[in-house]
Every structure is written in C-alpha cells, then in structure tokens.
Write an enzyme that holds these catalytic residues in place. Structure first.
Site, PDB file in Angstrom:
ATOM      1  N   ARG A 279     -10.518  -8.571  -1.716  1.00  0.00           N
ATOM      2  CA  ARG A 279      -9.873  -8.231  -2.996  1.00  0.00           C
ATOM      3  C   ARG A 279      -9.800  -9.468  -3.878  1.00  0.00           C
ATOM      4  NH1 ARG A 279      -5.024  -5.847   0.046  1.00  0.00           N
ATOM      5  NH2 ARG A 279      -5.760  -3.786   0.682  1.00  0.00           N
TER       6      ARG A 279
ATOM      7  N   ARG B 262       1.483 -10.939  -3.882  1.00  0.00           N
ATOM      8  CA  ARG B 262       0.192 -10.281  -4.079  1.00  0.00           C
ATOM      9  C   ARG B 262      -0.151 -10.207  -5.577  1.00  0.00           C
ATOM     10  NH1 ARG B 262      -1.368  -6.945   0.316  1.00  0.00           N
ATOM     11  NH2 ARG B 262      -0.710  -7.925   2.266  1.00  0.00           N
TER      12      ARG B 262
ATOM     13  N   LYS C  46       4.235  -9.416   2.949  1.00  0.00           N
ATOM     14  CA  LYS C  46       3.699  -9.363   1.585  1.00  0.00           C
ATOM     15  C   LYS C  46       4.816  -9.131   0.571  1.00  0.00           C
ATOM     16  CE  LYS C  46       2.565  -4.468   2.266  1.00  0.00           C
ATOM     17  NZ  LYS C  46       1.465  -3.493   2.376  1.00  0.00           N
TER      18      LYS C  46
ATOM     19  N   LYS D 229       5.398  -7.977  -3.691  1.00  0.00           N
ATOM     20  CA  LYS D 229       4.701  -7.358  -4.821  1.00  0.00           C
ATOM     21  C   LYS D 229       5.595  -7.325  -6.057  1.00  0.00           C
ATOM     22  CE  LYS D 229       1.780  -4.462  -1.875  1.00  0.00           C
ATOM     23  NZ  LYS D 229       1.314  -3.090  -1.566  1.00  0.00           N
TER      24      LYS D 229
ATOM     25  N   CYS E 194      -6.266   6.354  -1.154  1.00  0.00           N
ATOM     26  CA  CYS E 194      -6.682   5.053  -0.633  1.00  0.00           C
ATOM     27  C   CYS E 194      -8.084   5.191  -0.050  1.00  0.00           C
ATOM     28  CB  CYS E 194      -5.700   4.573   0.430  1.00  0.00           C
ATOM     29  SG  CYS E 194      -5.748   5.541   1.960  1.00  0.00           S
TER      30      CYS E 194
ATOM     31  N   CYS F 225     -11.274   1.190   6.738  1.00  0.00           N
ATOM     32  CA  CYS F 225      -9.936   0.679   7.006  1.00  0.00           C
ATOM     33  C   CYS F 225      -9.565   0.873   8.477  1.00  0.00           C
ATOM     34  CB  CYS F 225      -8.906   1.373   6.112  1.00  0.00           C
ATOM     35  SG  CYS F 225      -7.214   0.801   6.420  1.00  0.00           S
TER      36      CYS F 225
ATOM     37  N   CYS G 286      -2.989   6.828   6.265  1.00  0.00           N
ATOM     38  CA  CYS G 286      -1.964   6.387   7.205  1.00  0.00           C
ATOM     39  C   CYS G 286      -0.647   6.310   6.439  1.00  0.00           C
ATOM     40  CB  CYS G 286      -2.345   5.038   7.826  1.00  0.00           C
ATOM     41  SG  CYS G 286      -2.055   3.620   6.747  1.00  0.00           S
TER      42      CYS G 286
ATOM     43  N   CYS H 238      -0.660   2.655   0.572  1.00  0.00           N
ATOM     44  CA  CYS H 238      -1.467   1.945  -0.423  1.00  0.00           C
ATOM     45  C   CYS H 238      -1.615   2.730  -1.723  1.00  0.00           C
ATOM     46  CB  CYS H 238      -2.840   1.605   0.147  1.00  0.00           C
ATOM     47  SG  CYS H 238      -2.789   0.305   1.398  1.00  0.00           S
TER      48      CYS H 238
END
Length: 566
Positions: free
Chosen positions: A73, A142, A206, A208, A428, A434, A473, A477
């Site tokens: 990314r 992120r 992470k 955000k 996603c 993935c 999952c 995302c």
C-alpha cells in the site's frame, strides 16, 4: 520483562528500528518468502507477505512452496495525486505487480502480486514519483483520510493540507526505509534519536485518523481512532470537533473484542489540531495495552480508562484541554457521482470504480486503459474517495468535452451505468490473496448484488441506495459494521449477517443471523424488503426502517455484535 511480552512486541523492540534482517531476506533467492519475523516488520514498510490461495493446494501436491507474493500500500494522505503520478503507478502495475491497481477504503492504492525479487524495484519506482509506503501498514499511524469535497475547493485544499501535515508529523523516521528499499547507506546508530516520537516500541497496534467536512461523512469519521469533524464558519474552517476511540475489527468468539464508534471528546482550534493529534497518539503509545494484542487498539484504552481520564491526559500531553464541542450535522457517507462545478470554476467528475479494482476485464470493461488515457489528457489531479471511487478533479472548462469523450469511449461509469444499490456497495479484497480471509468478498459482491436486485424487484422495490458492505473476515477493512446490510465471512460460502446501521455512518449495525449461506441470507431479507416496501416512510432509509419497526434495536452494545437475534 521482554519474555512476558507478546511476540509482536518483542520483534518490534529487537528490530533495530524496523530493519530486522529484511535486506538479507530479500537477497535470498532460494525462497519466495521472507523470514517470519521480517514479515511482521515489512508491514511497517507498507507491505504484507501473502500467497495465491487459489493455487495453494495444487502447489502442495506438486511439493512446491506456496506462491509467495507481496501486497503493498502507498502512504497517500487525503488520497490526492497528479496525472504524472497516476501514469507512473499505472506503469509500475505492469512492471512489478499483477497489472491492476486497487483503490482502498483508506483512500490510497494497493498493489498485488509483487514477487520478492521485484520489491526493491517497486519501492524505488514509487520513490521516484515522490511517493512512499512508509506506515501504510503496521503498528503506527496509518494513511490519513479526508473528505474530497469537490464543490468547495478552498475547504478541500485546507483539509488536504492538514491531512498531509498530520501524516508527516506522525510518520516513522527510521533510516530503515531508505536502507532496505532505496540502497541508502546507514549513517550511524542513532538510538532513540532515530525515532523521536515512536521510540523502539512504536505503537501497540495500528492507529487511524480521518477528517470530515459536514454534512458529508464520506470517510466514516466515527470508525477511526481519531475523527476530526470540521467546524466551518463564514466559509472557513475554524477548528474541529474531535472524536476518539473508533475502530471496526472484532475476533469471532471473543466478546472482549468489538467494533466501536468514536466518542466525542471536544473541540480544538484549527491552529492546534496537528499538535492535538500527536498528543492523542502519544497517549495511546504510552498507555495502550502491550500484553494482549487483541486488546491493544485505542478503543480499548478509552474503554479501560474512561473519557474523564482521557481528557485529563490530553490536557497534560497537549498543554491545554478540549473546548466544548460545537454543533454539526452529518447526513450521508456516499459519493456524489457525475460532474460538479467547484467554486473556482473548475469541474470535478466522480467515477464509480466497482470494488475499487482498476483493471481491464471482459466483465468490467477497459477501466484501467480509460483512466490511463484520461491521465494523459488531464491537467488537474486525481482524488481517491474513501468509498473506493475516483474523482477526476480540477478539470478546466475547455477540457471537459475531452474528458466526457474518453469516459464514453471507454465505458466508464459516472453514476448512470449502475444502480444506486451498486453505488453504495463496498467489499474488501479477501480471497485469493488475503491470508485472513475466510470467505469471498470482492469476487462475491457483483453476483450478490445481482441477486439482491432481483429480490428487491420481486418484492416491488426499486434498487434503492442501501449501504451494503462485505468482508471476507471480521477485521473490518470495508467497515462492515456501518453497513445497513453487511456480511462478514465465516467460511467459504458462509457469512454472518448484520443489519440496522444508519445511512450516515453514525450508528452501527448488529449481528442478526450467524454462519448462514447466501440462499438463507436472501430468504432472511425477503420479508424485510417486503415490509420495507409496504411500511417505509417518505425518505426513510432501510437501516432506519429496521430500527423504527423493531426488527433490530436502536441500542448497540458489544454483545450485540457477537450474539445473533435468531
């Protein structure tokens, strides 16, 4: 003490500021993979090691290792890039990746199918475009996302500049990035000076940040660790209401994990907002849980200590406290397709990019070729939206006919080729790349929408703008817990069904049915669509109808995201 920490914490702290042995692993041609510890570190560099799961069994039968490859990314705060950068990334997709680009829900690009021997070339080419991948993944801040706002050009300029400033302030600094990917020499062992903000521990998980400009909530501002809601007075951004502790992921079977909407903390003037974001991130750095990775997100820090404690810490770290929150109103979180004229006279065209996949396919048409041709003829910029779509921004009036002609020639969608239902759907990547995916998502979405539209037609409904989110999952995302209808993968062909979010991203849904196949999902939705058609009020969205009619409650608790109603 180190022995008591989870493996991920030990790896970070022993990594020599994210160097590890990545460079040596890249030079090892005996395998397509990196050593396991280094795959934890490459996330900080913007990359995940994956393998093609479609061919995994066949390669196992042939006694071959998995077809290892990397997803990368970019760090692209605010989602803005030039035509030159677009063309450069398009070239990279062919030379280093799988000939596609993917627009993500974090307003950036994701490349797939990059083999290990191409990784350094990929990173060097990205660097030549004035871009990088530093911190696009990993336990750091992120990609900072923000409202794209094509109408009010001066507000978009302010918001974009702030998103860049916040991203730059919270970017990790170690020389590891230049040494591993760009062939730079290590200057010296700088110790703590090498990471003056993060230190050798980095963050627990992470982090955000999103910026929204009311009345639009196209970035799902409440789904972020920090959400900044612009307060606009007399056409200028005066400051931001700050909300904290949002996050979308959960772990199946662990009720101690849950998605959470951010909580209002208060107001901060624009001049202090970058410092405020650093202070909040520092609180999570110092107080976030490091002994249980499943409990390490900022949302759990907020719930563990409480908002009063947080406000006290903020005043301590920032040097002054929050002011009272200002009034605001958010009404939608989708994109406005087609042409919009900005206040500066420039034209802006929002195109629908199904699931964000920029590729030339028989089913989807020559999307990538069309966008390449536009970039060759466009004198403005491109803006990626948080809904995986694309704005051709800053088009001069005299160039608008040329862009229109290219859109028509390549069959691109300015919002008239697909239904409102498709315009408000998101997925996603999931399978085959993935490693976390339990079920299909991107490849599943088009056919699922086909069946939803047929079902709605059978019940006498137009394919209305219902917010549909699908993930492979429970990690969130595509922000599934903010979908009026949402599916999260449980196993191949099986999903959890969530219902009852609102249309503006301010109320989560709840688990309605668990571990069911697609036919059961459609059978479950049929009577709800029928009732919606018969009983809806004027202008009422599907999620609001489900709450008003008592199909799902208005309240949301962590338990409701784990326990089905039926």
């Amino acid at each position: 003490m180190t022995e008591k920490l989870p493996e991920a914490e030990q790896i970070k702290q022993q990594s020599d500021y994210l160097r590890g042995t990545i460079l040596q692993g890249l030079q090892d041609r005996a395998t397509g993979a990196l050593p396991d510890n280094d795959t934890k570190l490459t996330k900080f560099h913007g990359s995940y090691q994956q393998d093609d799961r479609d061919v995994r069994d066949e390669r196992r039968r042939q006694k071959l290792e998995p077809l290892y490859q990397f997803m990368v990314r970019l760090r692209l705060p605010g989602g803005v890039l030039s035509s030159r950068q677009w063309l450069g990334l398009d070239r990279i997709a062919d030379e280093c990746a799988n000939s596609t680009l993917r627009l993500t829900t974090r307003q950036t690009f994701q490349f797939h199918g990059i083999f290990k021997e191409k990784m350094q070339t990929f990173m060097a080419m990205v660097n030549e475009l004035g871009l990088d991948t530093r911190g696009a993944c990993g336990d750091v801040n992120r990609n900072v996302i923000s409202n794209v706002n094509p109408e009010l050009s001066h507000l978009h300029r302010e918001i974009h500049e702030l998103s860049q400033a916040i991203s730059d302030r919270l970017r990790w600094r170690s020389g590891a990035y230049g040494e591993v990917w760009l062939g730079e020499e290590r200057v010296a062992a700088l110790g703590e000076e090498e990471e003056p903000f993060y230190g050798y521990k980095y963050l627990p998980r992470k982090f955000k940040i999103a910026l929204a400009v009311p009345p639009e909530n196209d970035c799902d501002v409440f789904a972020n660790d920090i959400g900044l809601i612009a307060i606009v007075e007399d056409g200028r951004i005066e400051g931001f209401n700050v909300v904290v502790g949002g996050g979308m992921g959960l772990t199946y079977g662990d009720p101690g994990t849950y998605p959470r909407l951010a909580t209002m903390a208060g107001y901060v003037p624009k001049s202090r907002i970058v410092d405020a974001c650093q202070a909040i991130c520092a609180i999570q750095r110092d107080f976030g849980c490091r002994t249980n990775r499943a409990h390490a997100r900022f949302k759990y820090t907020i719930d563990d200590y409480g908002m009063d404690w947080f406000r006290e810490r903020f005043a301590e770290y920032h040097g002054r406290g929050f002011e009272p929150a200002r009034s605001f109103s958010l009404t939608s979180n989708g994109d406005r397709f087609g042409w919009v004229e900005g206040e500066d006279g420039k034209q802006h065209l929002t195109l629908l990019i199904p699931t964000g996949r920029v590729a030339d396919t028989e089913a989807g048409g020559p999307i990538r070729a069309g966008l390449r041709k536009i970039a060759e003829n466009h004198d403005g910029d491109f803006r990626i939206t948080c809904n995986q779509n694309l704005v051709i921004a800053g088009v001069s009036p005299e160039h608008k006919p040329k862009i229109d002609a290219l859109v028509a020639e390549y069959g691109l969608d300015a919002g008239h080729r697909r239904t409102p239902l498709r315009q408000h759907s998101m997925a996603c990547v999931a399978l085959p790349t993935c490693g976390l995916a339990m079920a299909e998502s991107e490849r599943f979405l088009p056919g699922f929408i086909d069946r939803i539209e047929r079902l709605m037609a059978e019940e006498g409904l137009e394919p209305d703008a219902i917010n549909i989110r699908i993930t492979g999952c429970p990690n969130g995302c595509a922000r599934p817990y903010l979908g009026e209808i949402a599916l999260t993968g449980k196993a191949v062909g099986k999903y959890n069904l969530y219902l009852g979010a609102d249309f503006s991203g301010q109320r989560m849904n709840r688990l309605y049915r668990e571990n069911i196949d697609v036919d059961t999902i459609l059978d479950t939705l049929r009577p709800l669509f029928r009732a919606y058609g018969e009983q809806r009020q004027a202008g009422e969205h599907f999620g609001d109808f489900l709450v008003r009619s008592g199909v799902v409650e208005a309240e949301r608790t962590p338990a409701m995201l784990h326990k089905a109603m039926k």
